[in-house]
Write a protein that holds these residues in place. Sequence first.
Motif, mmCIF file in Angstrom:
data_model
loop_
_atom_site.group_PDB
_atom_site.id
_atom_site.type_symbol
_atom_site.label_atom_id
_atom_site.label_comp_id
_atom_site.label_asym_id
_atom_site.label_seq_id
_atom_site.Cartn_x
_atom_site.Cartn_y
_atom_site.Cartn_z
ATOM 1 N N HIS A 229 0.812 -1.219 0.000
ATOM 2 C CA HIS A 229 0.000 0.000 0.000
ATOM 3 C C HIS A 229 0.846 1.270 0.000
ATOM 4 C CE1 HIS A 229 -3.879 -1.961 0.475
ATOM 5 N NE2 HIS A 229 -3.316 -2.766 1.351
ATOM 6 N N GLY A 231 2.986 2.141 2.217
ATOM 7 C CA GLY A 231 3.314 2.647 3.534
ATOM 8 C C GLY A 231 4.761 2.357 3.873
ATOM 9 N N VAL A 298 -4.949 0.719 7.621
ATOM 10 C CA VAL A 298 -5.920 1.790 7.367
ATOM 11 C C VAL A 298 -5.408 3.124 7.894
ATOM 12 C CG1 VAL A 298 -8.208 2.633 7.969
ATOM 13 C CG2 VAL A 298 -7.912 0.258 7.250
ATOM 14 N N SER A 300 -2.462 4.051 8.415
ATOM 15 C CA SER A 300 -1.280 4.550 7.698
ATOM 16 C C SER A 300 -1.682 5.355 6.461
ATOM 17 C CB SER A 300 -0.383 3.376 7.292
ATOM 18 O OG SER A 300 -1.004 2.580 6.301
ATOM 19 N N GLN A 301 -2.943 5.225 6.021
ATOM 20 C CA GLN A 301 -3.426 5.968 4.852
ATOM 21 C C GLN A 301 -4.102 7.284 5.236
ATOM 22 O OE1 GLN A 301 -2.834 4.195 1.853
ATOM 23 N NE2 GLN A 301 -1.880 2.768 3.295
ATOM 24 N N ILE A 302 -4.267 7.523 6.575
ATOM 25 C CA ILE A 302 -5.096 8.650 7.020
ATOM 26 C C ILE A 302 -4.244 9.742 7.650
ATOM 27 C CG2 ILE A 302 -6.996 9.323 8.541
ATOM 28 C CD1 ILE A 302 -7.992 6.463 8.406
ATOM 29 N N ASN A 303 -4.550 10.979 7.277
ATOM 30 C CA ASN A 303 -3.932 12.150 7.918
ATOM 31 C C ASN A 303 -4.996 13.240 8.004
ATOM 32 O OD1 ASN A 303 -2.164 14.020 8.982
ATOM 33 N ND2 ASN A 303 -1.241 14.524 7.009
ATOM 34 N N THR A 366 -8.912 9.908 0.508
ATOM 35 C CA THR A 366 -7.702 9.108 0.706
ATOM 36 C C THR A 366 -7.300 8.454 -0.605
ATOM 37 O OG1 THR A 366 -9.059 7.218 1.385
ATOM 38 C CG2 THR A 366 -8.239 8.667 3.119
ATOM 39 N N SER A 367 -6.046 7.959 -0.641
ATOM 40 C CA SER A 367 -5.560 7.318 -1.867
ATOM 41 C C SER A 367 -6.396 6.106 -2.229
ATOM 42 C CB SER A 367 -4.096 6.911 -1.699
ATOM 43 O OG SER A 367 -3.960 6.020 -0.595
ATOM 44 N N MET A 368 -6.934 5.428 -1.216
ATOM 45 C CA MET A 368 -7.849 4.312 -1.425
ATOM 46 C C MET A 368 -9.005 4.492 -0.451
ATOM 47 S SD MET A 368 -7.074 0.203 -1.288
ATOM 48 C CE MET A 368 -5.836 0.360 -2.568
ATOM 49 N N ILE A 370 -11.863 4.333 2.277
ATOM 50 C CA ILE A 370 -11.907 3.541 3.504
ATOM 51 C C ILE A 370 -13.322 3.565 4.054
ATOM 52 C CG2 ILE A 370 -11.023 3.313 5.863
ATOM 53 C CD1 ILE A 370 -8.535 4.871 4.883
ATOM 54 N N LEU A 398 -10.455 -1.211 3.245
ATOM 55 C CA LEU A 398 -10.024 -0.411 2.105
ATOM 56 C C LEU A 398 -10.788 -0.876 0.879
ATOM 57 C CD1 LEU A 398 -6.170 -0.507 2.773
ATOM 58 C CD2 LEU A 398 -7.683 1.441 3.136
#
Length: 581
Positions: A229, A231, A298, A300-303, A366-368, A370, A398
């Motif tokens: 992913h 990360g 999950v 790791s994809q969120i900010n 997000t990139s993918m 969720i 995801l």
Amino acid sequence: MALQLSLVAFLLLLSAASTTTTTAAAAQALLKNCSNNYAFIAEQGQFNFSPASFEYTIQELPVVLNWAIGNDTDPCDEAQKRKDFACRANSMCVNRPINGSVGYLCQCKPGYEGNPYLPDGCKDIDECKASNRCQNIGALCINSPGNYSCSCPKGYKSDVMNDHRCIKGQPKIILLLIVSLGVTVGFLVLFVGISWICCGIKKRQFIKLKEKYFKENGGFLLLQQLANHGGSVETTKIFTTEELEKATNNYHESRVLGEGGYGTVYKGVLPDNKTVAIKKSKGGTLSQSEQFVNEVIVLSQINHRNVVKLLGCCLETEVPLLVYEFVSHGTLYEHLHKKRSSLSFELRMKIAVETAGALAYLHSSTSMPIIHRDVKAANILLDENYTAKVSDFGASRLVPSGQTEIQTLVLGTLGYLDPEYLQSNQLTEKSDVYSFGVVLVELLTSKVAVSKDRCLASIFVASMEEDFLNQILDDDIVNELNIETVQNVASLAKRCLRVNGEERPNMKEVAMELEGMTIMAKHPWGKNANFCPEENEYLLGSSLNSDGYVVDVRGGDRSSSGLTNGNDSMQIQMLPYGDGR
């Protein structure tokens, strides 16, 4: 001459039978006709012969007459084998000391005296009576056959370094202490040695156990998924078991912040005094490890400021551990149903807007995409400023690119579950919309999602359809100034709770509509009936209650929650739900 010497020797031997001395006059008479040759018998060592200075003044010299038994050249060894061995009790055989001599002699053993040739002729010498050799060293003399010993009196001991003299001895208690100390030190050394070996063995076992837990907790799967992913393990700190045990006081019950379906959350304090929340998953099943890995992937994809931040994880324990930022003010569920804190309607709207914005971000930014899959009041945390933080992503999924739904087992919490998802196992973004609709109803009514086997969602929808909404609303938050906004929020919640997922708005639309309601409720002309009544009716009435449009209120500077900052100019634009922005 040889004959003369032999004769003189013979005469001397004959005279020795009657006396043990030889006179010089007799010797001179015998040697008168022997020219300058002199000879006589004397005890060895008693006369030094010198022809140049012969002394006639000597009157007599001692003469020793000795004998030997047998004629063996090695007499003692041979004689002891014969029956006629002459040496008796307490005596010993002695070879003659003269070179070339034959036969043997008998002598009493040391410590004995007497005639060694007679039975019991050698008697024991009592050294203690004859000469007490122990007296000068302060010891007691003890006689023994052929010998003696010196024994120190009671309270004294023999000093080996000082000629075995008797000196004052140490008391028995001191001796006992010395012996005890020696034994204790010995056991201590033995214990330390064994402990060191055991520690080494346990350390190796502990390392192997941590490797085992790392594998069972999905460590390798986590590394693989992070790589797939995009990360990076550097973005998440790896904590040791010792660090987290110390931070939570060995997971003491006083540190428990809350418990859920996927684990227990503890309050922890790191060495740098930073307070964190540590989630300890429920162990024992492979699915729990998969949920743990899923949550890390999950997050790791969120900010996002309204999503709880993951700080790190620990893979070395029996159950996986996740470390989050600490959100100090508890959960929305606690404020609504346990603490009964007086959350104002404006504060509830703020929480709703921020939560909706976070879910909209998960679904579309997000990139993918969720899907949270467990949206509920207990998973919405509040900080000291009542800022909402969406948490607990253990059940999240995801959504691969190009897909709108996922075939999966049903997971979630009773009372918040999407009925369509419950029947079809088809998970979509609209499942989160339904769950959020239940949260909106909780904010409006302050009632729990499930009560006495009845779902709040069905009660709310029935009340709306029968025009009994005012009967289930929380009277503490409703007043004449906000009743219209309350009704608009209730209408939005009803649309979120539609059974058919396609008829529900998406989270982006829900977030925009809630934000619009909040801004219009705060603006001074939002309630001014005398200011453009037709436009006011159009904006606040038909458009917000319409199923076909939402209000997009855009400011110059938008925060991550969607709220405008300052007194920026606003644009109000009517957007159809299908717009997707």
